[in-house]
Design a protein around this motif. Structure first.
Motif, mmCIF file in Angstrom:
data_model
loop_
_atom_site.group_PDB
_atom_site.id
_atom_site.type_symbol
_atom_site.label_atom_id
_atom_site.label_comp_id
_atom_site.label_asym_id
_atom_site.label_seq_id
_atom_site.Cartn_x
_atom_site.Cartn_y
_atom_site.Cartn_z
ATOM 1 N N GLY A 102 0.778 -1.228 0.000
ATOM 2 C CA GLY A 102 0.000 0.000 0.000
ATOM 3 C C GLY A 102 0.813 1.282 0.000
ATOM 4 O O GLY A 102 0.248 2.370 0.048
ATOM 5 N N PHE A 103 2.147 1.190 -0.061
ATOM 6 C CA PHE A 103 3.007 2.371 -0.036
ATOM 7 C C PHE A 103 3.799 2.479 -1.337
ATOM 8 O O PHE A 103 4.295 1.469 -1.859
ATOM 9 N N LYS A 104 3.950 3.712 -1.828
ATOM 10 C CA LYS A 104 4.782 3.942 -3.004
ATOM 11 C C LYS A 104 6.218 3.591 -2.628
ATOM 12 O O LYS A 104 6.724 4.012 -1.590
ATOM 13 N N THR A 105 6.866 2.816 -3.492
ATOM 14 C CA THR A 105 8.179 2.264 -3.180
ATOM 15 C C THR A 105 9.104 2.394 -4.377
ATOM 16 O O THR A 105 8.691 2.182 -5.510
ATOM 17 N N GLY A 106 10.354 2.731 -4.105
ATOM 18 C CA GLY A 106 11.378 2.802 -5.135
ATOM 19 C C GLY A 106 12.451 1.762 -4.871
ATOM 20 O O GLY A 106 12.883 1.571 -3.735
ATOM 21 N N LEU A 107 12.870 1.092 -5.931
ATOM 22 C CA LEU A 107 13.869 0.034 -5.852
ATOM 23 C C LEU A 107 14.991 0.366 -6.815
ATOM 24 O O LEU A 107 14.745 0.707 -7.971
ATOM 25 N N SER A 108 16.221 0.277 -6.341
ATOM 26 C CA SER A 108 17.403 0.444 -7.192
ATOM 27 C C SER A 108 18.341 -0.722 -6.895
ATOM 28 O O SER A 108 18.919 -0.799 -5.800
ATOM 29 N N HIS A 109 18.462 -1.646 -7.851
ATOM 30 C CA HIS A 109 19.231 -2.878 -7.651
ATOM 31 C C HIS A 109 20.419 -2.920 -8.615
ATOM 32 O O HIS A 109 20.258 -2.740 -9.816
ATOM 33 N N ASN A 110 21.620 -3.150 -8.063
ATOM 34 C CA ASN A 110 22.830 -3.323 -8.854
ATOM 35 C C ASN A 110 23.001 -4.816 -9.108
ATOM 36 O O ASN A 110 23.290 -5.576 -8.173
ATOM 37 N N LYS A 111 22.821 -5.232 -10.348
ATOM 38 C CA LYS A 111 22.870 -6.654 -10.688
ATOM 39 C C LYS A 111 24.258 -7.255 -10.510
ATOM 40 O O LYS A 111 24.380 -8.406 -10.087
ATOM 41 N N GLN A 112 25.303 -6.497 -10.830
ATOM 42 C CA GLN A 112 26.661 -7.023 -10.745
ATOM 43 C C GLN A 112 27.096 -7.244 -9.291
ATOM 44 O O GLN A 112 27.775 -8.215 -8.988
ATOM 45 N N GLU A 113 26.708 -6.343 -8.404
ATOM 46 C CA GLU A 113 27.099 -6.458 -6.999
ATOM 47 C C GLU A 113 26.050 -7.180 -6.157
ATOM 48 O O GLU A 113 26.287 -7.440 -4.977
ATOM 49 N N ASN A 114 24.889 -7.454 -6.754
ATOM 50 C CA ASN A 114 23.778 -8.086 -6.050
ATOM 51 C C ASN A 114 23.460 -7.316 -4.761
ATOM 52 O O ASN A 114 23.408 -7.866 -3.666
ATOM 53 N N GLY A 116 21.611 -3.197 -3.344
ATOM 54 C CA GLY A 116 20.779 -2.078 -3.740
ATOM 55 C C GLY A 116 20.124 -1.394 -2.561
ATOM 56 O O GLY A 116 20.509 -1.598 -1.403
ATOM 57 N N GLU A 117 19.117 -0.598 -2.899
ATOM 58 C CA GLU A 117 18.368 0.128 -1.881
ATOM 59 C C GLU A 117 16.899 0.141 -2.253
ATOM 60 O O GLU A 117 16.538 0.270 -3.418
ATOM 61 N N ILE A 118 16.077 0.002 -1.233
ATOM 62 C CA ILE A 118 14.629 0.080 -1.384
ATOM 63 C C ILE A 118 14.147 1.175 -0.451
ATOM 64 O O ILE A 118 14.499 1.184 0.732
ATOM 65 N N ILE A 119 13.382 2.118 -0.987
ATOM 66 C CA ILE A 119 12.859 3.213 -0.180
ATOM 67 C C ILE A 119 11.335 3.156 -0.233
ATOM 68 O O ILE A 119 10.735 3.221 -1.306
ATOM 69 N N VAL A 120 10.722 3.030 0.942
ATOM 70 C CA VAL A 120 9.266 2.981 1.063
ATOM 71 C C VAL A 120 8.814 4.345 1.593
ATOM 72 O O VAL A 120 9.218 4.756 2.680
ATOM 73 N N PHE A 121 8.004 5.019 0.806
ATOM 74 C CA PHE A 121 7.513 6.357 1.140
ATOM 75 C C PHE A 121 6.282 6.196 2.033
ATOM 76 O O PHE A 121 5.196 5.900 1.563
ATOM 77 N N LEU A 122 6.466 6.360 3.354
ATOM 78 C CA LEU A 122 5.407 6.074 4.320
ATOM 79 C C LEU A 122 4.454 7.238 4.547
ATOM 80 O O LEU A 122 3.243 7.054 4.646
ATOM 81 N N VAL A 123 4.993 8.428 4.716
ATOM 82 C CA VAL A 123 4.222 9.654 4.927
ATOM 83 C C VAL A 123 4.951 10.755 4.172
ATOM 84 O O VAL A 123 6.099 10.574 3.769
ATOM 85 N N PRO A 124 4.309 11.912 3.944
ATOM 86 C CA PRO A 124 4.979 12.953 3.158
ATOM 87 C C PRO A 124 6.373 13.343 3.656
ATOM 88 O O PRO A 124 7.210 13.745 2.865
ATOM 89 N N ASP A 125 6.627 13.197 4.943
ATOM 90 C CA ASP A 125 7.955 13.541 5.463
ATOM 91 C C ASP A 125 8.610 12.368 6.190
ATOM 92 O O ASP A 125 9.381 12.551 7.119
ATOM 93 N N ASN A 146 8.892 -8.224 7.257
ATOM 94 C CA ASN A 146 8.977 -8.449 8.702
ATOM 95 C C ASN A 146 8.696 -7.175 9.505
ATOM 96 O O ASN A 146 8.428 -7.255 10.695
ATOM 97 N N PHE A 147 8.807 -6.026 8.869
ATOM 98 C CA PHE A 147 8.677 -4.757 9.578
ATOM 99 C C PHE A 147 7.234 -4.241 9.508
ATOM 100 O O PHE A 147 6.593 -4.327 8.461
ATOM 101 N N PRO A 148 6.739 -3.692 10.600
ATOM 102 C CA PRO A 148 5.344 -3.218 10.648
ATOM 103 C C PRO A 148 5.190 -1.838 9.988
ATOM 104 O O PRO A 148 5.059 -0.815 10.662
ATOM 105 N N LEU A 149 5.197 -1.816 8.666
ATOM 106 C CA LEU A 149 5.193 -0.547 7.935
ATOM 107 C C LEU A 149 3.992 0.339 8.271
ATOM 108 O O LEU A 149 4.133 1.553 8.409
ATOM 109 N N LYS A 150 2.813 -0.256 8.407
ATOM 110 C CA LYS A 150 1.627 0.556 8.726
ATOM 111 C C LYS A 150 1.756 1.189 10.106
ATOM 112 O O LYS A 150 1.402 2.347 10.299
ATOM 113 N N GLU A 151 2.281 0.444 11.065
ATOM 114 C CA GLU A 151 2.471 0.991 12.409
ATOM 115 C C GLU A 151 3.543 2.083 12.410
ATOM 116 O O GLU A 151 3.420 3.084 13.106
ATOM 117 N N ILE A 152 4.609 1.876 11.627
ATOM 118 C CA ILE A 152 5.650 2.891 11.519
ATOM 119 C C ILE A 152 5.062 4.167 10.921
ATOM 120 O O ILE A 152 5.328 5.269 11.394
#
Length: 159
Positions: A102-114, A116-125, A146-152
């Protein structure tokens, strides 16, 4: 004059209740089979407002995760690289914007190094960021489950 005093007291109360990075520690949960360091964090104030971060590192064999909960006006900037991209797939990288739990999420994965970073946009700030290495992005996404994203998200709205 009474209204002005009331407004000042209300503003001071609001800013003093802004929260602490330690308030976010309970959301940096243990992950079964992974060794997690003790959470760390910080609260910084300046001309552009207050920034609160809480983070925790995890390791399992040759795999690692660094999880950060970030609250502050600069959180939107962390998501900025993903605003113009829907999906990019090259021999060396994979970048995608999608909804995760339910959250807008950005994924940037480096295939050679296996890694990356995932950023989940939880609230405007506020964002939930995961830097990972030694694994594919699908495994990293499973671990984020495993993380309670809605509670966060709710906690960040209160801060």
């Amino acid at each position: 004059m009474k209204r002005l005093k009331y407004l000042i007291v209300l503003l001071l109360f609001t800013f003093s209740y802004a929260g602490s990075y330690t308030d976010l520690y309970p959301y940096l949960v243990d992950i079964k089979g992974w060794k997690g360091d003790k959470p760390t964090g910080s609260k910084m104030s300046g001309p552009f407002g207050t920034a609160i971060t809480a983070q925790r590192s995890y390791i399992k064999d040759s795999k690692s995760l660094e999880v950060t909960i970030f609250k502050g006006s600069m959180a939107a900037a962390m998501f900025a690289p993903f605003t113009m991209i829907t999906e990019v797939d090259t021999p060396t990288e994979y970048v995608k914007v999608f909804n995760f739990k339910g959250f807008k999420t950005g994924l940037s994965h480096n295939k050679q190094e296996n890694s990356g970073e995932i950023i989940v946009f939880l609230v405007p700030d506020g964002v939930f960021s995961v830097k990972y290495s030694g694994m594919g992005y699908k495994e990293a996404l499973d671990l984020i489950g495993n993380f309670p994203l809605k509670e966060i998200s709710k906690k960040l709205m209160e801060m």
